[in-house]
Motif scaffolding. Structure first.
Motif, PDB file in Angstrom:
ATOM      1  N   PRO A  42      -5.232  11.303   8.437  1.00 36.64           N
ATOM      2  CA  PRO A  42      -4.461  11.096  10.099  1.00 36.64           C
ATOM      3  C   PRO A  42      -3.310  12.380   9.763  1.00 36.64           C
ATOM      4  O   PRO A  42      -2.628  13.037  11.081  1.00 36.64           O
ATOM      5  CB  PRO A  42      -4.122   9.927   9.873  1.00 36.64           C
ATOM      6  N   ASP A  43      -2.545  12.075   8.221  1.00 41.70           N
ATOM      7  CA  ASP A  43      -1.059  13.373   8.468  1.00 41.70           C
ATOM      8  C   ASP A  43      -2.008  14.965   8.154  1.00 41.70           C
ATOM      9  O   ASP A  43      -0.107  15.536   7.506  1.00 41.70           O
ATOM     10  CB  ASP A  43      -0.531  12.461   7.024  1.00 41.70           C
ATOM     11  N   GLY A  44      -2.698  14.915   7.954  1.00 41.71           N
ATOM     12  CA  GLY A  44      -3.271  16.208   7.490  1.00 41.71           C
ATOM     13  C   GLY A  44      -3.764  16.834   6.361  1.00 41.71           C
ATOM     14  O   GLY A  44      -3.695  16.224   5.609  1.00 41.71           O
ATOM     15  N   VAL A  45      -4.052  18.482   6.017  1.00 39.18           N
ATOM     16  CA  VAL A  45      -4.633  18.892   5.162  1.00 39.18           C
ATOM     17  C   VAL A  45      -3.603  19.789   5.092  1.00 39.18           C
ATOM     18  O   VAL A  45      -3.636  21.127   5.758  1.00 39.18           O
ATOM     19  CB  VAL A  45      -6.031  19.223   5.351  1.00 39.18           C
ATOM     20  N   ARG A  46      -3.213  20.583   4.017  1.00 43.32           N
ATOM     21  CA  ARG A  46      -2.086  21.678   3.873  1.00 43.32           C
ATOM     22  C   ARG A  46      -2.636  22.085   2.502  1.00 43.32           C
ATOM     23  O   ARG A  46      -2.358  21.352   1.693  1.00 43.32           O
ATOM     24  CB  ARG A  46      -0.660  21.236   3.786  1.00 43.32           C
ATOM     25  N   TYR A  47      -2.016  23.676   2.426  1.00 46.12           N
ATOM     26  CA  TYR A  47      -2.585  24.395   1.382  1.00 46.12           C
ATOM     27  C   TYR A  47      -1.358  24.802   0.854  1.00 46.12           C
ATOM     28  O   TYR A  47      -0.625  25.144   1.418  1.00 46.12           O
ATOM     29  CB  TYR A  47      -3.781  25.497   2.193  1.00 46.12           C
ATOM     30  N   VAL A  48      -1.412  24.540  -0.620  1.00 48.10           N
ATOM     31  CA  VAL A  48      -0.178  24.811  -0.988  1.00 48.10           C
ATOM     32  C   VAL A  48      -0.087  25.868  -2.514  1.00 48.10           C
ATOM     33  O   VAL A  48      -0.883  25.860  -2.967  1.00 48.10           O
ATOM     34  CB  VAL A  48       0.727  23.752  -2.140  1.00 48.10           C
ATOM     35  N   ALA A  49      -0.262  26.853  -2.377  1.00 48.75           N
ATOM     36  CA  ALA A  49      -0.319  28.456  -2.561  1.00 48.75           C
ATOM     37  C   ALA A  49       0.607  28.956  -3.521  1.00 48.75           C
ATOM     38  O   ALA A  49       2.027  28.663  -3.758  1.00 48.75           O
ATOM     39  CB  ALA A  49      -0.613  29.651  -2.246  1.00 48.75           C
ATOM     40  N   LEU A  50       0.592  28.682  -5.018  1.00 51.35           N
ATOM     41  CA  LEU A  50       1.089  28.515  -6.303  1.00 51.35           C
ATOM     42  C   LEU A  50       1.248  30.061  -6.981  1.00 51.35           C
ATOM     43  O   LEU A  50       1.839  30.112  -8.021  1.00 51.35           O
ATOM     44  CB  LEU A  50       1.191  27.512  -7.274  1.00 51.35           C
ATOM     45  N   ALA A  51       0.912  30.988  -6.573  1.00 49.99           N
ATOM     46  CA  ALA A  51       0.532  31.694  -7.691  1.00 49.99           C
ATOM     47  C   ALA A  51       1.676  33.068  -7.905  1.00 49.99           C
ATOM     48  O   ALA A  51       1.079  32.504  -8.884  1.00 49.99           O
ATOM     49  CB  ALA A  51      -0.323  32.960  -6.443  1.00 49.99           C
ATOM     50  N   GLY A  52       3.017  32.866  -7.649  1.00 49.31           N
ATOM     51  CA  GLY A  52       3.629  33.912  -7.404  1.00 49.31           C
ATOM     52  C   GLY A  52       5.120  33.029  -8.407  1.00 49.31           C
ATOM     53  O   GLY A  52       5.885  33.991  -8.282  1.00 49.31           O
ATOM     54  N   LEU A  53       4.210  31.947  -8.316  1.00 53.19           N
ATOM     55  CA  LEU A  53       5.080  30.925  -8.717  1.00 53.19           C
ATOM     56  C   LEU A  53       5.740  31.486 -10.264  1.00 53.19           C
ATOM     57  O   LEU A  53       5.176  31.326 -11.442  1.00 53.19           O
ATOM     58  CB  LEU A  53       5.232  29.521  -9.047  1.00 53.19           C
ATOM     59  N   ARG A  54       6.691  31.334 -11.112  1.00 46.07           N
ATOM     60  CA  ARG A  54       7.126  31.590 -12.768  1.00 46.07           C
ATOM     61  C   ARG A  54       7.746  30.452 -13.033  1.00 46.07           C
ATOM     62  O   ARG A  54       7.274  30.246 -14.560  1.00 46.07           O
ATOM     63  CB  ARG A  54       7.952  32.487 -12.442  1.00 46.07           C
ATOM     64  N   ASP A  55       8.849  29.264 -12.370  1.00 39.95           N
ATOM     65  CA  ASP A  55       9.186  28.843 -12.304  1.00 39.95           C
ATOM     66  C   ASP A  55       8.921  27.369 -12.231  1.00 39.95           C
ATOM     67  O   ASP A  55       8.651  26.872 -10.825  1.00 39.95           O
ATOM     68  CB  ASP A  55      10.452  28.429 -12.095  1.00 39.95           C
ATOM     69  N   PRO A  56       8.179  26.438 -13.027  1.00 35.85           N
ATOM     70  CA  PRO A  56       7.380  24.934 -12.944  1.00 35.85           C
ATOM     71  C   PRO A  56       8.610  24.022 -11.204  1.00 35.85           C
ATOM     72  O   PRO A  56       8.185  23.346 -11.176  1.00 35.85           O
ATOM     73  CB  PRO A  56       7.566  24.644 -14.107  1.00 35.85           C
ATOM     74  N   ALA A  57      10.156  24.666 -11.997  1.00 41.73           N
ATOM     75  CA  ALA A  57      11.218  23.793 -11.271  1.00 41.73           C
ATOM     76  C   ALA A  57      10.419  23.723  -9.489  1.00 41.73           C
ATOM     77  O   ALA A  57      11.100  23.416  -8.760  1.00 41.73           O
ATOM     78  CB  ALA A  57      11.967  24.069 -11.296  1.00 41.73           C
ATOM     79  N   LEU A  58      10.099  25.083  -9.198  1.00 38.95           N
ATOM     80  CA  LEU A  58      10.129  25.511  -7.917  1.00 38.95           C
ATOM     81  C   LEU A  58       8.419  24.891  -7.452  1.00 38.95           C
ATOM     82  O   LEU A  58       8.520  25.120  -6.042  1.00 38.95           O
ATOM     83  CB  LEU A  58       9.721  27.192  -7.780  1.00 38.95           C
ATOM     84  N   VAL A  59       7.857  24.745  -8.027  1.00 40.71           N
ATOM     85  CA  VAL A  59       6.768  23.406  -7.345  1.00 40.71           C
ATOM     86  C   VAL A  59       6.858  22.692  -6.339  1.00 40.71           C
ATOM     87  O   VAL A  59       6.273  22.697  -5.182  1.00 40.71           O
ATOM     88  CB  VAL A  59       5.680  22.876  -8.789  1.00 40.71           C
ATOM     89  N   PRO A  60       7.882  21.378  -6.138  1.00 37.29           N
ATOM     90  CA  PRO A  60       8.043  20.655  -5.680  1.00 37.29           C
ATOM     91  C   PRO A  60       8.278  21.541  -4.344  1.00 37.29           C
ATOM     92  O   PRO A  60       8.448  21.346  -3.073  1.00 37.29           O
ATOM     93  CB  PRO A  60       8.929  20.292  -5.736  1.00 37.29           C
ATOM     94  N   LEU A  61       9.208  22.795  -4.091  1.00 40.08           N
ATOM     95  CA  LEU A  61       9.747  23.621  -3.290  1.00 40.08           C
ATOM     96  C   LEU A  61       8.296  24.420  -2.270  1.00 40.08           C
ATOM     97  O   LEU A  61       8.492  24.185  -1.001  1.00 40.08           O
ATOM     98  CB  LEU A  61      10.235  24.310  -3.746  1.00 40.08           C
ATOM     99  N   ALA A  62       7.911  24.427  -3.161  1.00 35.15           N
ATOM    100  CA  ALA A  62       6.415  25.148  -2.162  1.00 35.15           C
ATOM    101  C   ALA A  62       5.847  24.375  -1.722  1.00 35.15           C
ATOM    102  O   ALA A  62       5.558  24.865  -0.741  1.00 35.15           O
ATOM    103  CB  ALA A  62       5.835  25.931  -3.601  1.00 35.15           C
ATOM    104  N   ALA A  63       5.616  23.235  -2.043  1.00 30.01           N
ATOM    105  CA  ALA A  63       5.119  22.403  -1.522  1.00 30.01           C
ATOM    106  C   ALA A  63       5.103  21.243  -0.253  1.00 30.01           C
ATOM    107  O   ALA A  63       5.584  21.393   0.691  1.00 30.01           O
ATOM    108  CB  ALA A  63       4.233  21.311  -2.515  1.00 30.01           C
ATOM    109  N   ALA A  64       7.118  21.453  -0.360  1.00 33.82           N
ATOM    110  CA  ALA A  64       7.811  21.141   0.535  1.00 33.82           C
ATOM    111  C   ALA A  64       7.680  22.047   2.441  1.00 33.82           C
ATOM    112  O   ALA A  64       7.176  22.053   3.036  1.00 33.82           O
ATOM    113  CB  ALA A  64       9.186  21.064   0.831  1.00 33.82           C
TER     114      ALA A  64
END
Length: 160
Positions: A65-87
């Motif tokens: 009910p809160d949806g379906v979202r797509y998170v693309a990580l292809a361009g990320l080089r720093d694992p610390a950016l994963v939460p920011l990409a999801a956000a």
């Protein structure tokens, strides 16, 4: 990551060509999503993991009910950016001093949301302990009635 919490809706990559068959994989994906919080499609590059995941996600959208979202990580080089990409994929933006992962977890903890996270090297990007991943896999395999790799191999061979 302030602002409103994620709302329903499906934000997945648009299919530009027809999706052919793979009924068994689609059914298995839907069944696993009904049972587990973490489902991973693996395989060599180019076999259609992303398309399969997006196709399955679109078919189970009503269960989230809160949806379906797509998170693309292809361009990320720093694992610390994963939460920011999801956000970013969720439309959550935080300007506080809190760690992004803490804020993301707090905002999503009580949500019924499906995140489709895509990258061929996802295991290298996600901050998840190997023991945690192995525990998830062990529980999933147990629910499917498998206790060792030879049982899985026999099952796969029998289905061919």
């Amino acid at each position: 990551m302030g602002g409103s919490a994620p709302r329903g809706g499906c934000q997945l990559p648009v299919e530009t060509t027809g999706f052919v068959d793979r009924r068994d994989e689609q059914a298995a994906g839907r069944e696993l999503l009904a049972e587990a919080r973490l489902v991973t499609f693996t395989g060599p590059g180019g076999v259609g993991k992303t398309r399969l995941a997006a196709h399955v996600a679109a078919r189970v959208e009503r269960a989230f009910p809160d949806g379906v979202r797509y998170v693309a990580l292809a361009g990320l080089r720093d694992p610390a950016l994963v939460p920011l990409a999801a956000a970013d994929a969720l439309g959550l933006h935080d300007h506080s001093e809190r760690p992004p992962l803490d804020t993301l977890v707090e905002r999503l903890r009580d949500r019924r949301l499906l995140l489709v996270v895509d990258n061929q090297q996802i295991a290298d990007r996600l901050v998840i302990a190997r023991r945690t991943a192995e525990g998830h896999v062990e529980r999933i395999l147990g629910k499917l009635g498998f206790s060792n790799r030879s049982q899985i191999a026999a099952w796969v061979t029998a289905r061919r």
